[in-house]
Design a protein around this motif. Structure first.
Motif, PDB file in Angstrom:
ATOM      1  N   ILE A 260       0.805  -1.168  -0.150  1.00 50.59           N
ATOM      2  CA  ILE A 260      -0.242  -0.370  -0.087  1.00 50.59           C
ATOM      3  C   ILE A 260       0.754   0.657   0.404  1.00 50.59           C
ATOM      4  CG2 ILE A 260      -1.869   0.877   1.223  1.00 50.59           C
ATOM      5  CD1 ILE A 260      -2.688  -1.363   1.871  1.00 50.59           C
ATOM      6  N   GLU A 261       2.055   1.488   1.034  1.00 55.23           N
ATOM      7  CA  GLU A 261       3.001   2.516   0.936  1.00 55.23           C
ATOM      8  C   GLU A 261       3.206   2.818  -0.511  1.00 55.23           C
ATOM      9  OE1 GLU A 261       4.088   2.448   5.654  1.00 55.23           O
ATOM     10  OE2 GLU A 261       5.538   1.117   3.760  1.00 55.23           O
ATOM     11  N   LYS A 262       3.930   1.577  -0.820  1.00 54.06           N
ATOM     12  CA  LYS A 262       5.161   1.798  -1.762  1.00 54.06           C
ATOM     13  C   LYS A 262       3.866   1.872  -3.571  1.00 54.06           C
ATOM     14  CE  LYS A 262       7.705  -1.688  -2.279  1.00 54.06           C
ATOM     15  NZ  LYS A 262       8.146  -3.722  -2.098  1.00 54.06           N
ATOM     16  N   GLN A 263       2.648   1.712  -3.801  1.00 53.67           N
ATOM     17  CA  GLN A 263       1.729   2.578  -4.266  1.00 53.67           C
ATOM     18  C   GLN A 263       0.671   3.956  -3.982  1.00 53.67           C
ATOM     19  OE1 GLN A 263       0.050   1.052  -6.642  1.00 53.67           O
ATOM     20  NE2 GLN A 263      -0.847   2.575  -7.776  1.00 53.67           N
ATOM     21  N   GLU A 264       0.938   3.717  -2.950  1.00 53.78           N
ATOM     22  CA  GLU A 264       0.863   5.803  -2.824  1.00 53.78           C
ATOM     23  C   GLU A 264       2.281   6.813  -2.928  1.00 53.78           C
ATOM     24  OE1 GLU A 264       0.022   7.841   1.560  1.00 53.78           O
ATOM     25  OE2 GLU A 264       1.494   6.642   1.863  1.00 53.78           O
ATOM     26  N   LEU A 265       3.515   5.825  -2.965  1.00 56.21           N
ATOM     27  CA  LEU A 265       4.778   7.009  -3.462  1.00 56.21           C
ATOM     28  C   LEU A 265       4.510   6.779  -4.660  1.00 56.21           C
ATOM     29  CD1 LEU A 265       6.700   8.800  -2.440  1.00 56.21           C
ATOM     30  CD2 LEU A 265       7.909   6.162  -2.580  1.00 56.21           C
ATOM     31  N   ASP A 267       1.895   6.774  -7.141  1.00 54.17           N
ATOM     32  CA  ASP A 267       0.501   7.856  -6.488  1.00 54.17           C
ATOM     33  C   ASP A 267       0.856   8.724  -7.035  1.00 54.17           C
ATOM     34  OD1 ASP A 267      -1.049   5.253  -7.647  1.00 54.17           O
ATOM     35  OD2 ASP A 267      -2.089   5.633  -6.013  1.00 54.17           O
ATOM     36  N   ALA A 268       1.778   9.541  -5.866  1.00 55.29           N
ATOM     37  CA  ALA A 268       1.635  10.624  -6.028  1.00 55.29           C
ATOM     38  C   ALA A 268       2.431  10.854  -6.790  1.00 55.29           C
ATOM     39  CB  ALA A 268       3.006  10.879  -4.360  1.00 55.29           C
ATOM     40  N   GLU A 271       1.149  11.699  -9.902  1.00 56.83           N
ATOM     41  CA  GLU A 271       0.526  12.983  -9.486  1.00 56.83           C
ATOM     42  C   GLU A 271       0.819  14.519  -9.854  1.00 56.83           C
ATOM     43  OE1 GLU A 271      -2.228  12.813  -6.320  1.00 56.83           O
ATOM     44  OE2 GLU A 271      -3.398  11.715  -7.688  1.00 56.83           O
ATOM     45  N   LEU A 285       6.265  12.598   1.977  1.00 61.36           N
ATOM     46  CA  LEU A 285       6.350  11.644   1.444  1.00 61.36           C
ATOM     47  C   LEU A 285       8.122  10.149   1.608  1.00 61.36           C
ATOM     48  CD1 LEU A 285       3.216   9.534  -0.535  1.00 61.36           C
ATOM     49  CD2 LEU A 285       3.508   9.453   1.354  1.00 61.36           C
TER      50      LEU A 285
END
Length: 317
Positions: A260-265, A267-268, A271, A285
């Protein structure tokens, strides 16, 4: 790298001094209300310095044959030679101690570029001049970060100028020590990702310059290195280059982050690349993950903190 007091030259009118021809000023709110919290200014008004009064008749650049005069519209009162001489004096005696300079745009003495040069008859002009004082500062100190007040309203140019000022100050601090290949290599290591974000080819070339150097003339090596570094940093980094750099930095955490943390990073970073969020978002992040998973090499990277965060320069780029 540890900072000491940063000194920046500034046109006195931009500092709020009432030295303009009409007894007014052109105070730069960014310079005096924000950047001033982190630097000291040395103020210069070349027109007053060469003896012109306050108030005074307007002056402009006029081309007479091959000569550029700085005079009143009727051609009288040329102070061009005095401005040039004063510029040389400041450039050689004071500007060498500075880490940057902010000039007043459109000024026949202080403008960096696109100054109007009138023909002798006063019937036309071209915008190809450089202020006579500014020209001397830049000619004698070609690595000195310089900018005009108007251009500092552009967030990308503002961020780039401040970054170069802090970079050049760090270099000046390094040069106060005995120059060695080891110290140059350590300096370069700290600037690796900032350089990558601005110019990947220069990042490779400067690394190769230090990595393959054979000899003992480290002064010459240092001159070549800083010339290449400051040239590479002169333009704002593109979203594409910043995104690629962020992806490189992300790789250091691949063994430490959850799915989840990898995906969040990711995505950031995506974006940011798409222009949906500023650079500050993915960098925040990454800084968070660096605190949770310390890495000594990354902690020294100037890219994370090239200037005080209080300036909020990455909020708008």
């Amino acid at each position: 790298m540890q900072q000491s007091t940063i000194q920046i030259g500034i046109s006195a009118c931009l500092a709020g001094e009432k030295v303009r021809f009409d007894s007014g000023h052109k105070k730069s709110n960014f310079c005096m209300d924000e950047l001033a919290k982190h630097v000291e200014y040395k103020r210069f008004c070349p027109e007053v310095a060469v003896g012109l009064p306050i108030p005074r008749p307007t002056i402009r650049q006029v081309k007479v044959g091959a000569i550029i005069k700085v005079c009143r519209p009727d051609g009288s009162g040329d102070v061009g030679p005095q401005l040039t001489e004063y510029g040389k004096k400041v450039a050689t005696e004071q500007a060498v101690q500075l880490s940057g300079f902010v000039f007043c745009a459109k000024s026949p003495s202080c403008g960096m570029e696109r100054i109007k040069i009138y023909n002798e008859a006063g019937t036309g002009n071209t915008s190809e001049g450089v202020g006579l004082f500014a020209a001397q500062i830049m000619a004698h100190n070609p690595l000195l970060p310089c900018e005009e007040n108007g251009r500092l309203n552009d967030m990308h140019l503002r961020e780039n100028f401040v970054m170069r000022v802090f970079t050049y100050k760090n270099w000046q601090l390094l040069r106060q020590q005995t120059v060695t290949l080891h110290r140059l290599t350590q300096f370069h290591a700290q600037y690796k990702y900032l350089l990558m974000a601005h110019n990947y080819q220069a990042y490779k070339d400067l690394g190769n310059l230090l990595g393959t150097y054979v000899g003992d003339d480290f002064e010459l090596l240092a001159d070549d290195y800083i010339a290449g570094l400051m040239a590479a940093l002169k333009g704002p980094a593109s979203r594409k280059n910043n995104s690629n750099t962020l992806m490189h930095l992300q790789g250091y955490f691949k063994k430490h982050l959850s799915k989840i943390e990898k995906q969040e990073l990711r995505d950031a970073i995506d974006e940011y690349r798409d222009g949906l969020v500023p650079l500050y978002v993915p960098l925040t992040l990454l800084k968070h993950h660096l605190k949770v998973h310390p890495n000594e090499y990354l902690a020294k990277q100037v890219y994370f903190n090239p200037y005080p965060n209080e300036l909020k320069l990455r909020y708008g780029i």
